[in-house]
Design a protein around this motif. Structure first.
Motif, PDB file in Angstrom:
ATOM      1  N   UNK A 528      49.103  30.905  66.459  1.00  0.00           N
ATOM      2  CA  UNK A 528      50.536  30.804  66.237  1.00  0.00           C
ATOM      3  C   UNK A 528      51.176  32.164  66.066  1.00  0.00           C
ATOM      4  N   UNK A 529      52.513  32.170  66.022  1.00  0.00           N
ATOM      5  CA  UNK A 529      53.222  33.435  65.829  1.00  0.00           C
ATOM      6  C   UNK A 529      52.958  34.013  64.445  1.00  0.00           C
ATOM      7  N   UNK A 530      52.655  33.153  63.458  1.00  0.00           N
ATOM      8  CA  UNK A 530      52.438  33.636  62.095  1.00  0.00           C
ATOM      9  C   UNK A 530      51.282  34.631  62.049  1.00  0.00           C
ATOM     10  N   UNK A 531      50.183  34.346  62.776  1.00  0.00           N
ATOM     11  CA  UNK A 531      49.069  35.300  62.784  1.00  0.00           C
ATOM     12  C   UNK A 531      49.496  36.613  63.422  1.00  0.00           C
ATOM     13  N   UNK A 532      50.287  36.521  64.487  1.00  0.00           N
ATOM     14  CA  UNK A 532      50.731  37.737  65.163  1.00  0.00           C
ATOM     15  C   UNK A 532      51.559  38.617  64.232  1.00  0.00           C
ATOM     16  N   UNK A 533      52.428  38.012  63.413  1.00  0.00           N
ATOM     17  CA  UNK A 533      53.230  38.812  62.481  1.00  0.00           C
ATOM     18  C   UNK A 533      52.331  39.543  61.480  1.00  0.00           C
ATOM     19  N   UNK A 554      59.300  34.939  58.365  1.00  0.00           N
ATOM     20  CA  UNK A 554      57.859  35.192  58.321  1.00  0.00           C
ATOM     21  C   UNK A 554      57.492  36.665  58.570  1.00  0.00           C
ATOM     22  N   UNK A 555      58.077  37.352  59.579  1.00  0.00           N
ATOM     23  CA  UNK A 555      57.703  38.758  59.765  1.00  0.00           C
ATOM     24  C   UNK A 555      58.075  39.631  58.565  1.00  0.00           C
ATOM     25  N   UNK A 556      59.207  39.356  57.944  1.00  0.00           N
ATOM     26  CA  UNK A 556      59.602  40.099  56.748  1.00  0.00           C
ATOM     27  C   UNK A 556      58.560  39.887  55.644  1.00  0.00           C
ATOM     28  N   UNK A 557      58.169  38.631  55.435  1.00  0.00           N
ATOM     29  CA  UNK A 557      57.181  38.330  54.401  1.00  0.00           C
ATOM     30  C   UNK A 557      55.843  38.988  54.713  1.00  0.00           C
ATOM     31  N   UNK A 558      55.426  38.968  55.985  1.00  0.00           N
ATOM     32  CA  UNK A 558      54.146  39.572  56.363  1.00  0.00           C
ATOM     33  C   UNK A 558      54.154  41.078  56.117  1.00  0.00           C
ATOM     34  N   UNK A 586      63.821  54.069  62.608  1.00  0.00           N
ATOM     35  CA  UNK A 586      62.989  52.875  62.525  1.00  0.00           C
ATOM     36  C   UNK A 586      61.843  52.975  63.517  1.00  0.00           C
ATOM     37  N   UNK A 587      60.601  52.814  63.048  1.00  0.00           N
ATOM     38  CA  UNK A 587      59.458  52.856  63.964  1.00  0.00           C
ATOM     39  C   UNK A 587      58.945  51.458  64.310  1.00  0.00           C
ATOM     40  N   UNK A 588      59.450  50.430  63.644  1.00  0.00           N
ATOM     41  CA  UNK A 588      59.157  49.043  63.988  1.00  0.00           C
ATOM     42  C   UNK A 588      60.440  48.251  63.834  1.00  0.00           C
ATOM     43  N   UNK A 589      60.817  47.493  64.873  1.00  0.00           N
ATOM     44  CA  UNK A 589      62.001  46.639  64.826  1.00  0.00           C
ATOM     45  C   UNK A 589      61.569  45.229  65.245  1.00  0.00           C
ATOM     46  N   UNK A 590      61.875  44.245  64.414  1.00  0.00           N
ATOM     47  CA  UNK A 590      61.512  42.858  64.698  1.00  0.00           C
ATOM     48  C   UNK A 590      62.789  42.023  64.762  1.00  0.00           C
ATOM     49  N   UNK A 591      62.920  41.245  65.819  1.00  0.00           N
ATOM     50  CA  UNK A 591      64.065  40.337  65.945  1.00  0.00           C
ATOM     51  C   UNK A 591      63.648  39.108  66.740  1.00  0.00           C
ATOM     52  N   UNK A 592      64.422  38.051  66.606  1.00  0.00           N
ATOM     53  CA  UNK A 592      64.165  36.835  67.359  1.00  0.00           C
ATOM     54  C   UNK A 592      65.134  36.703  68.508  1.00  0.00           C
ATOM     55  N   UNK A 593      64.701  35.999  69.551  1.00  0.00           N
ATOM     56  CA  UNK A 593      65.584  35.765  70.686  1.00  0.00           C
ATOM     57  C   UNK A 593      65.145  34.496  71.432  1.00  0.00           C
ATOM     58  N   UNK A 594      65.886  33.386  71.303  1.00  0.00           N
ATOM     59  CA  UNK A 594      67.043  33.234  70.429  1.00  0.00           C
ATOM     60  C   UNK A 594      66.621  33.267  68.974  1.00  0.00           C
TER      61      UNK A 594
END
Length: 816
Positions: A528-533, A554-558, A586-594
């Protein structure tokens, strides 16, 4: 039927025999009720009148099509062909179009056709249709052989696996349980239109003579026994799909108002219910949903105890039992039901054991049974109930003055006295003193109607917490609610053969790479995406990781769990991405789409504008496979410094499998793989990844995406009508600003939506609403209208010139 309907004809669909499932597909094909023609159930003299009735209601049909049962001469065992297709063809003077499966033979098909046409007592066979034809050579061979019989070939259907229809323990999966049924029917209708001479079929139909009988009329079978119109709650929905159309017509003719009840989702009986009819279906398949609806179980139990007239056939019997395969049911009967390995299939005559709600002692009816369950005990012996029927010398079922429950299905058009007695009981029933009338919910209280889940860490709060262990209508969880495709279930079942070996995702990763046009070294299968985060959070010692909010937390929490300090970039409504809002360092940027929960789909060029030397941009595309055509996706693009994450959880309805993948530069993927625990991706997840990369999966994903578009539009129109602000998006959910406290008041009304005050950048006025089938959405909108009404004036619907002539689906109003 569907092909003729698509030519603009009004088609009446009929089925020989007692089966309920095929008429459900007929209704889907014709847009009108499918009906049965069974001499055993209703008697020979009613077959032609019922055919004429079905062909005139709700409007006159241009053509009636009758589907046969089994082989042409196969009827009731021991009955010399009684109730066979040939028997019904004679009773209705109908010509026969003989469908011949040629998948495993060639010239022998002609011998079969000749035998069918010349068998003693044969009906008039007006032509043949060749089915499952594998090649032009085979077609030519069969046609040449058939020429000697004089039977014309009216169509040739090629072999096509796409025509396959999923089955289970009692036959086909009902159309009402298959979200993809209409799509499959479209494909089949197109093929029939192309390969069958429909003009010749219609010409054959015109050779049928006029029937010298009057159409069956329910008003001539029963009488109205009171001036009022008592409500009869009739079970429907996915779990209760089996009932004859004439049953409801008889009840209406007897002065009753029939209201459909879905026991898997409706938390109360219809208001002012005075009788209950629980027909057949598959409660064993939907036992969990039925058991979870504790509010309705309690109300039904009280209703039966109060003497509300109740009829239960087969599935209804199981539902009224104490348990079904260990799951708690209504508990109105002191019996437990369970699946067995034995199929009960019989066409009996049944004799009433005693006077009861429906029957009089010694009265005989005809019926059918078809089930793989049993009850213990098999007949009533407690609580004032006795046995319902004596069948083959054995007493079965449960019956008393206000209850009749058994496995026997009876067609009330053949025994209208049963409908009359049930309607009379509904008219005569007077509710006893109760804390509240049946079907009426209590007034809103200050305390929650369902326990509100506590929020510990807001970043770890997920939608499933909104409905866990609560009897609520679920619009909080974003998982697709329809059944999984048969090919996906088959792949998951086959993967169980691999559980004796350690899983290896190589083949699945290669399949994913091929789907997106990427190198296999650029693909990492994940749990799942959770492991990837989690892997990304541990990948480097990030100096300044940024999460663009509002978005999936989830990525913020990870990142915080990995010891990083997260910089939040909060986008203001309407939540469009502004690349300049992200700090340059910023050396890491995480966002969702959508994004989740906004549903906003950011332009691909806005996302790629975030790329910088030394920066890793992670795009969570968990919901993009629900958007037709996957616009703005970066999955097929190989950019240095860009990682795309995908999850199968939502679209394919498999949250318990935990399947997803990451796409990115080979060196980044290799580094992530080194962080990954061995064998973290299960055999089932690998099977799901491979199965959902096929052409069939692409077709199904596109169909589901188009379904989401339609359902989302329905939800948005309803919110507009209520004057509720919402965010324009593309995801299978809608972010709506309903106001403070509305989330809680909806819970009072039995509806769960996702609270959004746990998303950074949003407050308690916002909720996320999952896109659901229109009927479910209408229930949400009704509840929302009710909870908003005391707090503000409901605005008039907005006038939209483009919508002036657009029909709006009717919504059934329910008490909240």
């Amino acid at each position: 039927m569907a092909a003729l309907t698509r030519r603009g004809l009004e088609v009446s669909g009929h089925k020989v025999g007692p089966d309920y499932i095929d008429p459900g597909y007929h209704a889907l094909a014709c847009g009108r009720p499918g009906r049965n023609l069974d001499p055993h159930l209703v008697g020979e003299d009613r077959i032609a009148p019922l055919l004429l009735h079905g062909a005139r209601v709700p409007i006159p049909a241009d053509v009636a099509v009758v589907e046969g049962v089994m082989g042409l001469y196969d009827g009731r065992v021991g009955g010399s062909g009684y109730s066979s297709t040939a028997h019904v063809a004679h009773l209705t003077s109908s010509p026969v179009l003989l469908v011949l499966d040629v998948s495993r033979s060639s010239r022998s098909v002609a011998a079969v056709a000749h035998g069918m046409a010349t068998y003693p007592g044969a009906p008039r066979i007006g032509g043949v249709l060749l089915n499952q034809v594998g090649s032009p050579r085979l077609e030519a061979e069969v046609r040449e052989a058939l020429a000697a019989t004089g039977l014309p070939v009216l169509g040739v259907l090629p072999r096509d696996e796409a025509f396959a229809t999923p089955s289970r323990h009692l036959g086909l999966v009902p159309a009402a349980e298959r979200d993809e049924a209409a799509h499959a029917l479209d494909h089949l209708a197109d093929a029939v239109a192309e390969h069958v001479d429909l003009d010749a079929v219609l010409a054959l139909a015109r050779t049928a003579p006029d029937l010298d009988v009057a159409a069956w009329d329910p008003a001539e079978e029963v009488v109205r026994s009171g001036p009022d119109e008592p409500v009869v709650a009739v079970a429907g929905g996915r779990a209760f799909t089996f009932r004859y159309a004439e049953t409801e017509e008889l009840l209406r003719a007897a002065g009753c108002r029939v209201v459909t009840l879905d026991p898997t989702t409706d938390t109360a009986l219809p208001e002012a219910t005075r009788a209950i009819y629980l027909g057949g279906g598959f409660p064993e398949v939907h036992a969990a949903a039925l058991a979870d609806n504790r509010a309705l179980l309690s109300e039904l139990r009280a209703a039966v105890a109060d003497g509300v007239p109740t009829v239960a056939e087969c599935a209804g019997l199981l539902y009224l039992a104490d348990t079904l395969d260990g799951s708690p049911m209504v508990g109105a009967l002191r019996a437990d039901a369970a699946m067995t390995g034995r199929l009960t299939l019989r066409y009996p005559e049944a004799t009433a054991v005693s006077d009861s709600l429906l029957t009089r002692a010694g009265e005989t009816v005809t019926g059918h049974e078809f089930h793989r369950t049993h009850t213990e005990p098999a007949a009533g012996a407690a609580g004032g109930l006795g046995a319902a029927w004596r069948v083959d010398g054995t007493e079965v079922g449960f019956a008393g003055p206000s209850l009749h429950a058994s496995y026997l299905h009876v067609h009330w058009a053949g025994h209208p006295q049963l409908a009359q007695r049930f309607a009379d009981a509904a008219h005569a029933f007077a509710p006893t003193a109760r804390t509240r009338p049946l079907g009426e919910h209590p007034a809103p209280r200050e305390e929650p109607g369902a326990e509100t889940p506590e929020v510990g860490d807001p970043l770890r709060h997920h939608g499933d917490a909104e409905v866990r262990d609560q009897p609520l209508l679920d619009l909080a969880v974003n998982v697709h609610t329809g059944p999984r495709p048969p090919w996906l279930d088959a792949a998951l079942r086959a993967s169980l053969e691999e559980v004796g070996r350690y899983p290896h995702p190589g083949a699945a990763e290669a399949a994913v790479a091929a789907r997106h046009g990427r190198d296999p070294e650029e693909v990492l299968a994940t749990a799942g995406a959770a492991e990837a985060f989690g892997l990304l959070a541990r990948l480097r010692d990030w100096r300044r990781p940024v999460v663009v909010h509002p978005q999936f937390t989830e990525p913020h929490a990870a990142l915080e769990q990995a010891g990083h300090t997260v910089t939040e970039v909060r986008l203001p409504a309407p939540f469009a991405l502004d690349p300049d809002a992200v700090p340059d360092d910023a050396d890491l940027v995480v966002l969702g789409n959508p994004t989740n929960p906004t549903g906003v789909l950011h332009p691909a060029d806005a996302v790629t504008a975030l790329l910088r030397p030394g920066r890793l941009v992670v795009v969570d595309e968990a919901f993009l496979d629900s958007v037709p055509g996957e616009p703005e996706s970066l999955a097929p693009q190989a950019y240095g410094g860009l990682v795309v994450l995908r999850s199968l959880t939502k679209l394919w309805g498999i949250p318990g499998v935990r399947a997803g993948y990451a796409l990115g530069p080979a060196d980044v993927v290799a580094a992530l793989r080194r962080e990954q625990a061995p064998w973290s991706v299960s055999a089932q997840a690998c099977a799901a990844l491979a199965a959902t990369t096929t052409e069939a999966a692409d077709t199904e994903a596109r169909r589901r995406g188009e379904q989401v578009v339609r359902r989302r539009a329905h939800l948005e129109r309803g919110l507009d009508d209520l004057g509720v602000a919402h965010v324009a998006g593309a995801a299978p959910y809608v972010l709506a600003e309903v106001g403070d406290g509305v989330h809680e008041r909806l819970r009072h009304a039995g509806v769960a939506v996702r609270r959004c005050d746990t998303f950074p950048g949003l407050g308690p006025a916002w909720v996320r609403i999952a896109v659901r089938p229109e009927t479910v959405t209408d229930r949400l909108l009704d509840a929302l209208a009710a909870v908003l009404a005391p707090h503000r004036h409901r605005p008039r619907p907005r006038e939209d010139p483009d919508d002036a002539h657009r029909p709006r689906p009717a919504r059934r109003r329910r008490r909240a």
